[in-house]
Design an enzyme around this catalytic site. Structure first.
Site, PDB file in Angstrom:
ATOM      1  N   SER A   7       0.827  -1.217   0.000  1.00  0.00           N
ATOM      2  CA  SER A   7       0.000   0.000   0.000  1.00  0.00           C
ATOM      3  C   SER A   7       0.860   1.266   0.000  1.00  0.00           C
ATOM      4  O   SER A   7       2.003   1.258   0.467  1.00  0.00           O
ATOM      5  CB  SER A   7      -0.907   0.020   1.223  1.00  0.00           C
ATOM      6  OG  SER A   7      -1.693  -1.146   1.274  1.00  0.00           O
TER       7      SER A   7
HETATM    8  N1  SAH Z   1      -0.633  -4.645   3.909  1.00  0.00           N
HETATM    9  C1  SAH Z   1       0.081  -5.034   2.702  1.00  0.00           C
HETATM   10  C2  SAH Z   1      -0.676  -4.701   1.448  1.00  0.00           C
HETATM   11  C3  SAH Z   1      -1.402  -5.893   1.050  1.00  0.00           C
HETATM   12  S1  SAH Z   1      -2.324  -5.910  -0.445  1.00  0.00           S
HETATM   13  C4  SAH Z   1       1.467  -4.448   2.690  1.00  0.00           C
HETATM   14  O1  SAH Z   1       1.786  -3.638   3.554  1.00  0.00           O
HETATM   15  O2  SAH Z   1       2.257  -4.840   1.816  1.00  0.00           O
HETATM   16  C5  SAH Z   1      -3.601  -6.992   0.107  1.00  0.00           C
HETATM   17  C6  SAH Z   1      -3.197  -8.422   0.391  1.00  0.00           C
HETATM   18  O3  SAH Z   1      -4.385  -9.072   0.836  1.00  0.00           O
HETATM   19  C7  SAH Z   1      -2.691  -9.222  -0.806  1.00  0.00           C
HETATM   20  O4  SAH Z   1      -1.415  -9.716  -0.550  1.00  0.00           O
HETATM   21  C8  SAH Z   1      -3.722 -10.357  -0.944  1.00  0.00           C
HETATM   22  O5  SAH Z   1      -3.141 -11.593  -1.326  1.00  0.00           O
HETATM   23  C9  SAH Z   1      -4.296 -10.435   0.455  1.00  0.00           C
HETATM   24  N2  SAH Z   1      -5.617 -11.033   0.593  1.00  0.00           N
HETATM   25  C10 SAH Z   1      -6.705 -10.905  -0.215  1.00  0.00           C
HETATM   26  N3  SAH Z   1      -7.730 -11.622   0.284  1.00  0.00           N
HETATM   27  C11 SAH Z   1      -7.294 -12.202   1.441  1.00  0.00           C
HETATM   28  C12 SAH Z   1      -7.898 -13.066   2.412  1.00  0.00           C
HETATM   29  N4  SAH Z   1      -9.159 -13.479   2.317  1.00  0.00           N
HETATM   30  N5  SAH Z   1      -7.144 -13.443   3.459  1.00  0.00           N
HETATM   31  C13 SAH Z   1      -5.865 -13.054   3.590  1.00  0.00           C
HETATM   32  N6  SAH Z   1      -5.235 -12.250   2.701  1.00  0.00           N
HETATM   33  C14 SAH Z   1      -5.954 -11.824   1.642  1.00  0.00           C
END
Ligand code: SAH
Length: 211
Positions: free
Chosen positions: A62
């Site tokens: 993000s």
């Molecule tokens: N907080 C992260 C940004 C993540 S983007 C950072 O600092 O890098 C969102 C993430 O959510 C992705 O990696 C995706 O694979 C994950 N995601 C999507 N659906 C999910 C679920 N049901 N459970 C766990 N992770 C999930």
């Protein structure tokens, strides 16, 4: 101070403080966590850009401002236990680890979860635990949580997450069926049966995928 530390300091001043992030502990944490270590090696030079960046598997780390705003909105306190859904690179989890007591972060892509957990180990963020799994179910074995930060957007708030909040607990979650029409929502658990919601801002997140 090396070049990337300087860029990190500028990011905190220009992208966060100048845009209204006030929480001193959030600003300090973002001054400490090396975002360049959470992006692919070829993107290190762009680590402090005012933007999300690709981390593989169609996922993103993000934008710094989004990470800070979500943590500030959730009013994270030093004694809090936090659940993050969507660890991705682990960057937001690492920042949360510096402002909270303990962090559990779930990631549905096992390879991303492993890499994120390896970073926590390497940088000695011992109070941050990354696990592979479906975050829409929460983490019942470690519930309840004072704060839940959801880093991916779903159509509705997963019931399991509402149930795993403490009374007085806060959750920040992007909601919306369409990528172009998402809003960041703050949820507060008032008592055993009541939750209140407020809308914070229009946002753009990758999808929350159940299962
Ligand atoms: N907080 C992260 C940004 C993540 S983007 C950072 O600092 O890098 C969102 C993430 O959510 C992705 O990696 C995706 O694979 C994950 N995601 C999507 N659906 C999910 C679920 N049901 N459970 C766990 N992770 C999930």
């Amino acid at each position: 101070m090396n070049h990337l530390s300087l860029l990190r300091q500028r990011m905190v001043e220009r992208q966060l403080a100048a845009r209204g992030v006030r929480d001193r502990r959030v600003l300090e944490a973002m001054q400490i966590v090396p975002r360049e270590e959470f992006v692919p090696p070829e993107l290190r030079a762009f680590a402090y850009d005012d933007a999300p960046l690709p981390i593989g598997l169609n996922q993103t780390i993000s934008q710094p401002w989004m990470v800070a705003s979500m943590i500030e909105a959730a009013d994270v306190q030093p004694g809090d236990r936090v659940l993050e859904v969507g660890a991705g690179s682990g960057y937001a989890a690492a920042v949360l680890g510096l402002v909270a007591h303990e962090v559990w972060s779930i990631e549905r892509h096992p390879t991303l979860a492993e890499q994120a957990q390896a970073r926590m180990h390497h940088f000695e963020y011992h109070n941050v635990h990354v696990v592979a799994g479906d975050g829409t179910r929460g983490l019942p074995e470690h519930a309840p949580f004072d704060v839940i930060v959801v880093s991916a957007a779903g159509a509705e708030i997963p019931k399991a997450l509402l149930e795993q909040m403490t009374i007085g607990g806060r959750m920040v979650i992007p909601l919306g069926r369409h990528p172009q029409d998402q809003v960041l929502v703050l949820v507060r658990r008032v008592d055993a049966e009541n939750w209140e919601q407020s809308k914070l801002a229009k946002v753009h997140f990758v999808p929350l995928v159940a299962g």
